[in-house]
Write an enzyme that holds these catalytic residues in place. Structure first.
Site, PDB file in Angstrom:
ATOM      1  N   GLU A 304       0.846  -1.207   0.000  1.00  0.00           N
ATOM      2  CA  GLU A 304       0.000   0.000   0.000  1.00  0.00           C
ATOM      3  C   GLU A 304       0.877   1.251   0.000  1.00  0.00           C
ATOM      4  O   GLU A 304       0.567   2.241  -0.663  1.00  0.00           O
ATOM      5  CB  GLU A 304      -0.938   0.018   1.209  1.00  0.00           C
ATOM      6  CG  GLU A 304      -1.936  -1.127   1.232  1.00  0.00           C
ATOM      7  CD  GLU A 304      -2.716  -1.265  -0.058  1.00  0.00           C
ATOM      8  OE1 GLU A 304      -3.191  -0.263  -0.602  1.00  0.00           O
ATOM      9  OE2 GLU A 304      -2.822  -2.412  -0.541  1.00  0.00           O
ATOM     10  N   TRP A 307       1.936   1.733  -3.437  1.00  0.00           N
ATOM     11  CA  TRP A 307       0.887   2.370  -4.255  1.00  0.00           C
ATOM     12  C   TRP A 307       0.987   3.895  -4.127  1.00  0.00           C
ATOM     13  O   TRP A 307       0.765   4.640  -5.075  1.00  0.00           O
ATOM     14  CB  TRP A 307      -0.512   1.934  -3.783  1.00  0.00           C
ATOM     15  CG  TRP A 307      -1.057   0.714  -4.463  1.00  0.00           C
ATOM     16  CD1 TRP A 307      -1.167  -0.521  -3.900  1.00  0.00           C
ATOM     17  CD2 TRP A 307      -1.591   0.609  -5.801  1.00  0.00           C
ATOM     18  NE1 TRP A 307      -1.737  -1.385  -4.817  1.00  0.00           N
ATOM     19  CE2 TRP A 307      -2.008  -0.721  -5.981  1.00  0.00           C
ATOM     20  CE3 TRP A 307      -1.752   1.517  -6.849  1.00  0.00           C
ATOM     21  CZ2 TRP A 307      -2.573  -1.181  -7.175  1.00  0.00           C
ATOM     22  CZ3 TRP A 307      -2.319   1.070  -8.035  1.00  0.00           C
ATOM     23  CH2 TRP A 307      -2.712  -0.256  -8.194  1.00  0.00           C
ATOM     24  N   TRP A 335     -21.223  11.704 -19.639  1.00  0.00           N
ATOM     25  CA  TRP A 335     -21.729  11.612 -18.257  1.00  0.00           C
ATOM     26  C   TRP A 335     -23.108  12.231 -18.151  1.00  0.00           C
ATOM     27  O   TRP A 335     -23.484  13.092 -18.964  1.00  0.00           O
ATOM     28  CB  TRP A 335     -20.750  12.303 -17.298  1.00  0.00           C
ATOM     29  CG  TRP A 335     -19.375  11.718 -17.331  1.00  0.00           C
ATOM     30  CD1 TRP A 335     -18.247  12.295 -17.853  1.00  0.00           C
ATOM     31  CD2 TRP A 335     -18.979  10.421 -16.869  1.00  0.00           C
ATOM     32  NE1 TRP A 335     -17.174  11.453 -17.727  1.00  0.00           N
ATOM     33  CE2 TRP A 335     -17.599  10.281 -17.124  1.00  0.00           C
ATOM     34  CE3 TRP A 335     -19.655   9.367 -16.258  1.00  0.00           C
ATOM     35  CZ2 TRP A 335     -16.874   9.143 -16.800  1.00  0.00           C
ATOM     36  CZ3 TRP A 335     -18.941   8.220 -15.928  1.00  0.00           C
ATOM     37  CH2 TRP A 335     -17.571   8.117 -16.195  1.00  0.00           C
ATOM     38  N   ASN A 373     -10.842   2.376   3.036  1.00  0.00           N
ATOM     39  CA  ASN A 373     -10.450   2.181   1.636  1.00  0.00           C
ATOM     40  C   ASN A 373     -11.475   1.382   0.826  1.00  0.00           C
ATOM     41  O   ASN A 373     -11.820   1.749  -0.301  1.00  0.00           O
ATOM     42  CB  ASN A 373      -9.092   1.481   1.576  1.00  0.00           C
ATOM     43  CG  ASN A 373      -8.654   1.232   0.148  1.00  0.00           C
ATOM     44  OD1 ASN A 373      -8.517   2.162  -0.631  1.00  0.00           O
ATOM     45  ND2 ASN A 373      -8.481  -0.035  -0.223  1.00  0.00           N
ATOM     46  N   TRP A 391     -16.441  11.157 -12.807  1.00  0.00           N
ATOM     47  CA  TRP A 391     -15.576  10.893 -11.650  1.00  0.00           C
ATOM     48  C   TRP A 391     -15.012  12.170 -11.050  1.00  0.00           C
ATOM     49  O   TRP A 391     -14.718  12.241  -9.854  1.00  0.00           O
ATOM     50  CB  TRP A 391     -14.429   9.936 -12.024  1.00  0.00           C
ATOM     51  CG  TRP A 391     -13.500  10.435 -13.099  1.00  0.00           C
ATOM     52  CD1 TRP A 391     -13.613  10.216 -14.442  1.00  0.00           C
ATOM     53  CD2 TRP A 391     -12.321  11.244 -12.937  1.00  0.00           C
ATOM     54  NE1 TRP A 391     -12.581  10.831 -15.123  1.00  0.00           N
ATOM     55  CE2 TRP A 391     -11.767  11.457 -14.214  1.00  0.00           C
ATOM     56  CE3 TRP A 391     -11.677  11.787 -11.830  1.00  0.00           C
ATOM     57  CZ2 TRP A 391     -10.606  12.213 -14.429  1.00  0.00           C
ATOM     58  CZ3 TRP A 391     -10.526  12.545 -12.034  1.00  0.00           C
ATOM     59  CH2 TRP A 391     -10.004  12.748 -13.324  1.00  0.00           C
ATOM     60  N   TRP A 414      -9.826   7.582  -7.858  1.00  0.00           N
ATOM     61  CA  TRP A 414     -11.022   7.900  -8.666  1.00  0.00           C
ATOM     62  C   TRP A 414     -10.877   7.389 -10.096  1.00  0.00           C
ATOM     63  O   TRP A 414     -11.820   6.854 -10.670  1.00  0.00           O
ATOM     64  CB  TRP A 414     -11.316   9.407  -8.623  1.00  0.00           C
ATOM     65  CG  TRP A 414     -12.107   9.726  -7.395  1.00  0.00           C
ATOM     66  CD1 TRP A 414     -11.626  10.169  -6.197  1.00  0.00           C
ATOM     67  CD2 TRP A 414     -13.513   9.526  -7.214  1.00  0.00           C
ATOM     68  NE1 TRP A 414     -12.643  10.267  -5.295  1.00  0.00           N
ATOM     69  CE2 TRP A 414     -13.813   9.895  -5.875  1.00  0.00           C
ATOM     70  CE3 TRP A 414     -14.549   9.093  -8.033  1.00  0.00           C
ATOM     71  CZ2 TRP A 414     -15.108   9.828  -5.354  1.00  0.00           C
ATOM     72  CZ3 TRP A 414     -15.847   9.030  -7.521  1.00  0.00           C
ATOM     73  CH2 TRP A 414     -16.108   9.387  -6.198  1.00  0.00           C
TER      74      TRP A 414
HETATM   75  C1  LIG Z   1     -11.584   6.846  -4.610  1.00  0.00           C
HETATM   76  C2  LIG Z   1     -10.368   6.791  -3.700  1.00  0.00           C
HETATM   77  C3  LIG Z   1      -9.840   7.975  -3.201  1.00  0.00           C
HETATM   78  C4  LIG Z   1      -8.712   7.947  -2.366  1.00  0.00           C
HETATM   79  N1  LIG Z   1      -8.208   9.142  -1.898  1.00  0.00           N
HETATM   80  C5  LIG Z   1      -7.083   9.132  -1.136  1.00  0.00           C
HETATM   81  C6  LIG Z   1      -6.519  10.354  -0.669  1.00  0.00           C
HETATM   82  O1  LIG Z   1      -6.977  11.460  -0.984  1.00  0.00           O
HETATM   83  N2  LIG Z   1      -5.431  10.275   0.141  1.00  0.00           N
HETATM   84  C7  LIG Z   1      -4.868   9.079   0.496  1.00  0.00           C
HETATM   85  O2  LIG Z   1      -3.876   9.065   1.242  1.00  0.00           O
HETATM   86  N3  LIG Z   1      -5.357   7.927   0.028  1.00  0.00           N
HETATM   87  C8  LIG Z   1      -6.455   7.908  -0.755  1.00  0.00           C
HETATM   88  N4  LIG Z   1      -6.974   6.719  -1.196  1.00  0.00           N
HETATM   89  C9  LIG Z   1      -6.264   5.474  -0.876  1.00  0.00           C
HETATM   90  C10 LIG Z   1      -6.714   4.766   0.432  1.00  0.00           C
HETATM   91  O3  LIG Z   1      -8.103   4.633   0.444  1.00  0.00           O
HETATM   92  C11 LIG Z   1      -6.273   5.498   1.675  1.00  0.00           C
HETATM   93  O4  LIG Z   1      -4.899   5.781   1.608  1.00  0.00           O
HETATM   94  C12 LIG Z   1      -6.512   4.675   2.929  1.00  0.00           C
HETATM   95  O5  LIG Z   1      -7.868   4.335   3.038  1.00  0.00           O
HETATM   96  C13 LIG Z   1      -6.076   5.482   4.146  1.00  0.00           C
HETATM   97  O6  LIG Z   1      -6.321   4.778   5.320  1.00  0.00           O
HETATM   98  P1  LIG Z   1      -5.140   4.152   6.183  1.00  0.00           P
HETATM   99  O7  LIG Z   1      -4.094   5.160   6.451  1.00  0.00           O
HETATM  100  O8  LIG Z   1      -5.784   3.518   7.361  1.00  0.00           O
HETATM  101  O9  LIG Z   1      -4.576   3.091   5.170  1.00  0.00           O
HETATM  102  P2  LIG Z   1      -3.662   1.795   5.341  1.00  0.00           P
HETATM  103  O10 LIG Z   1      -4.441   0.682   4.773  1.00  0.00           O
HETATM  104  O11 LIG Z   1      -3.128   1.640   6.697  1.00  0.00           O
HETATM  105  O12 LIG Z   1      -2.484   2.086   4.303  1.00  0.00           O
HETATM  106  C14 LIG Z   1      -1.278   2.731   4.709  1.00  0.00           C
HETATM  107  C15 LIG Z   1      -0.976   3.885   3.811  1.00  0.00           C
HETATM  108  O13 LIG Z   1      -0.730   3.429   2.486  1.00  0.00           O
HETATM  109  C16 LIG Z   1      -1.161   4.410   1.550  1.00  0.00           C
HETATM  110  N5  LIG Z   1      -2.203   3.830   0.716  1.00  0.00           N
HETATM  111  C17 LIG Z   1      -3.067   2.848   1.044  1.00  0.00           C
HETATM  112  N6  LIG Z   1      -3.845   2.542  -0.013  1.00  0.00           N
HETATM  113  C18 LIG Z   1      -3.468   3.367  -1.013  1.00  0.00           C
HETATM  114  C19 LIG Z   1      -3.891   3.538  -2.350  1.00  0.00           C
HETATM  115  N7  LIG Z   1      -4.859   2.784  -2.889  1.00  0.00           N
HETATM  116  N8  LIG Z   1      -3.303   4.490  -3.089  1.00  0.00           N
HETATM  117  C20 LIG Z   1      -2.310   5.242  -2.580  1.00  0.00           C
HETATM  118  N9  LIG Z   1      -1.865   5.123  -1.323  1.00  0.00           N
HETATM  119  C21 LIG Z   1      -2.436   4.194  -0.551  1.00  0.00           C
HETATM  120  C22 LIG Z   1      -1.745   5.554   2.357  1.00  0.00           C
HETATM  121  O14 LIG Z   1      -0.749   6.526   2.516  1.00  0.00           O
HETATM  122  C23 LIG Z   1      -2.100   4.884   3.678  1.00  0.00           C
HETATM  123  O15 LIG Z   1      -2.111   5.765   4.769  1.00  0.00           O
HETATM  124  C24 LIG Z   1      -8.104   6.722  -2.033  1.00  0.00           C
HETATM  125  C25 LIG Z   1      -8.645   5.531  -2.557  1.00  0.00           C
HETATM  126  C26 LIG Z   1      -9.761   5.573  -3.369  1.00  0.00           C
HETATM  127  C27 LIG Z   1     -10.324   4.285  -3.912  1.00  0.00           C
END
Ligand SMILES: Cc1cc2nc3c(=O)[nH]c(=O)nc-3n(C[C@H](O)[C@H](O)[C@H](O)COP(=O)(O)OP(=O)(O)OC[C@H]3O[C@@H](n4cnc5c(N)ncnc54)[C@H](O)[C@@H]3O)c2cc1C
Length: 515
Positions: A304, A307, A335, A373, A391, A414
């Protein structure tokens, strides 16, 4: 552009760059999205290269003036800046805090303090890139430098490329190359903390006239939010608490992370956003846990974090994604628009679509500024592929509401949901909001938490209340259309409409099922 861009961390001798960095009499460290005093690239290099180091944080009017007057992020930043300021004092320094336009304030402050250079950690968002270019030009005009360092990511810009020297657009090969680069160099090379504490005696105390007072929220035109009522931990100490808690459950991350009612993820995203935690420290912990315990949870979590780097890299090479589809042919999708579409969009924003998982997720976002997420994927898919709405409308709404809003990750998420992004899900893959709910919130615990008026509904009907027989609804004291909305669309019909909407990009036959 006059920014001296130092990728010291990507060449031999991360702490002793192979070129000679000049030494300075006085420097200024400009904190932005890196609100911590440990493992901080710009602060470390400034301290190492200068006799005296001043520190500043600007509540930038260019950003703040456009925000709603109640914004949890501003409060989160203020709390974190207060902690930063206290920590800095305890180490003999002082944080200068201003509420101003950063492009004017930084050059003016540099002049006032008579510094030779301003040190920053690189910010990759397009508006930040142009802001930094303006500041660098102003500084250069006065004979000063702006020195920028990699700090926010493990690998930035073009550090991870394909064998052909091209940027990746698919995650798995990017991740493999990322891991290879990390391991080949020896993990310590890229993940070792910058030992800021070694040079703390060089922190300088600016004259009181320069310091000013810490502004209160009201001074900046903001009102208090529910941030502290939510018990959301802020600042470096808050990040440390969350990280400690997460450490005890990281082994289960890969199995727990998809279930919004369970404490599965780390909840560190807002801390990564504002740099109250170090990305190197987090990656280090994940790598160590993998090595020691061969733990799947840590490996998934590290993925993650990769990512996150991946989407930063995508934004760097393809800045057009901030406005347009990564795959240009997706810009031709027609759209929905007009009054009906606006009504549907409002229903989505306010959590009134009649689909409980979607509505509970939107309630989580609106009430806390966080969304799990799995639910970000479900709600984004619902807006795009059930309601037929562009979107970009959802992306903007999330940008306003998410505490952890990050242009690159949000846009990546998105465009993934819209199928218009790099390595996105295929356009014919359409989440079914009922089966997603049955699968990931089987007992409806999450739904009940955020939609208490549905709490008396038996588990069997909580995912689609309109299917409940009249006596069940009566027993639950629920009148649909009064206490909770009837569904604003019918998923099966919406799915078919989406498949024909996406016909403009159709390249492969459409399979019959959805998820
Ligand atoms: C539509 C959509 C919008 C999102 N918008 C954002 C946003 O604005 N900011 C954001 O930080 N993340 C975003 N995410 C990715 C992800 O949902 C969040 O990072 C995550 O839910 C944050 O919670 P956590 O810190 O508990 O994540 P954890 O599951 O603990 O993950 C650890 C860290 O990994 C990174 N991470 C995790 N998943 C992703 C991912 N898919 N893409 C990029 N980095 C990721 C984040 O920095 C996160 O804090 C988005 C995902 C989707 C599907």
């Amino acid at each position: 552009m006059a920014i001296l861009s130092l990728t010291a961390a990507s060449r031999p001798g991360r702490f002793l760059p192979s070129f000679r960095m000049p030494t300075f009499n006085k420097s200024l460290v400009w904190f932005r999205r890196d609100l911590r005093l440990f493992d901080h690239a710009a602060l470390y290099h400034a301290l190492r290269q200068s006799r005296q180091v001043y520190c500043v944080f600007i509540f930038d009017r260019a950003i703040l003036d456009g925000l709603p007057r109640r914004d949890r992020r501003v409060e989160f930043i203020l709390d974190s800046v207060i902690e930063l300021s206290q920590e800095l004092r305890s180490k003999g320094g002082r944080l200068i805090v201003r509420h101003a336009d950063a492009t004017k304030e930084i050059p003016a402050l540099a002049e006032q303090l008579g510094v030779d250079a301003v040190f920053v950690n690189r910010d990759y968002e397009p508006h930040a890139v142009s802001r930094d270019a303006m500041v660098a030009d102003e500084l250069r005009g006065a004979g000063r430098q702006l020195l920028a360092f990699k700090d926010q990511v493990i690998f930035e810009t073009d550090e991870v490329l394909s064998q052909a020297g091209k940027p990746f657009s698919v995650f798995t090969p990017y991740k493999n190359a990322w891991l290879k680069k990390l391991h080949l160099a020896g993990d310590d090379f890229f993940l070792k903390a910058y030992p800021v504490e070694t040079y703390c005696t060089r922190l300088a105390n600016p004259p009181p006239s320069v310091c000013g007072d810490m502004p209160a929220l009201a001074d900046m035109g903001f009102e208090k939010t529910n941030l502290s009522a939510l018990g959301m931990p802020t600042g470096m100490s808050g990040a440390e608490t969350l990280l400690r808690e997460f450490g005890s459950r990281v082994n289960q991350y890969h199995t727990a992370r998809d279930f919004p009612a369970v404490k599965g993820p780390s909840y560190l995203s807002v801390h990564l956003r504002f740099g109250t935690v170090s990305i190197r420290g987090l990656a280090r912990k994940a790598v160590d846990a993998m090595r020691l315990q061969g733990c799947n949870g840590s490996a998934t979590w590290l993925s993650e974090l990769i990512w996150r780097d991946f989407y930063f890299m995508i934004l760097y090479f393809h800045p057009h994604v901030a406005e347009r589809c990564f795959k240009p042919e997706y810009d031709a999708i027609p759209w929905e628009s007009g009054e009906q579409a606006q009504m549907l969009f409002n229903a989505w924003c306010t959590g009134a679509t009649g689909y409980p998982l979607v509505d509970a997720a939107m309630a989580q976002l609106n009430e806390t500024g966080y969304m799990h997420n799995r639910l970000r994927m479900v709600t984004a898919s619902f807006l795009i592929k059930d309601l037929g709405i562009d979107w970009r409308s959802g992306d903007r709404y999330f940008a306003e509401r998410l505490n952890d809003f990050d242009l690159s990750a949000n846009n990546g998420g998105w465009q993934w949901a819209a199928s218009s992004g790099c390595d996105a899900q295929p356009y014919f893959r359409i989440f079914n909001p009922i089966t997603q709910s049955q699968k990931f919130d089987a007992e409806g615990k999450f739904i009940r938490r955020y939609l208490p008026h549905l709490s008396s509904l038996p588990g069997k009907y909580i995912h689609a209340p309109w299917l409940a027989p009249a006596p069940v609804l009566q027993q639950a004291g629920l009148v649909l259309g009064r206490d909770y909305p009837l569904p604003v669309i019918q998923h099966d019909a919406a799915r078919l409409a989406t498949l024909s909407r996406y016909a403009v990009v159709k390249k492969v036959p459409i399979p019959a099922s959805d998820e």
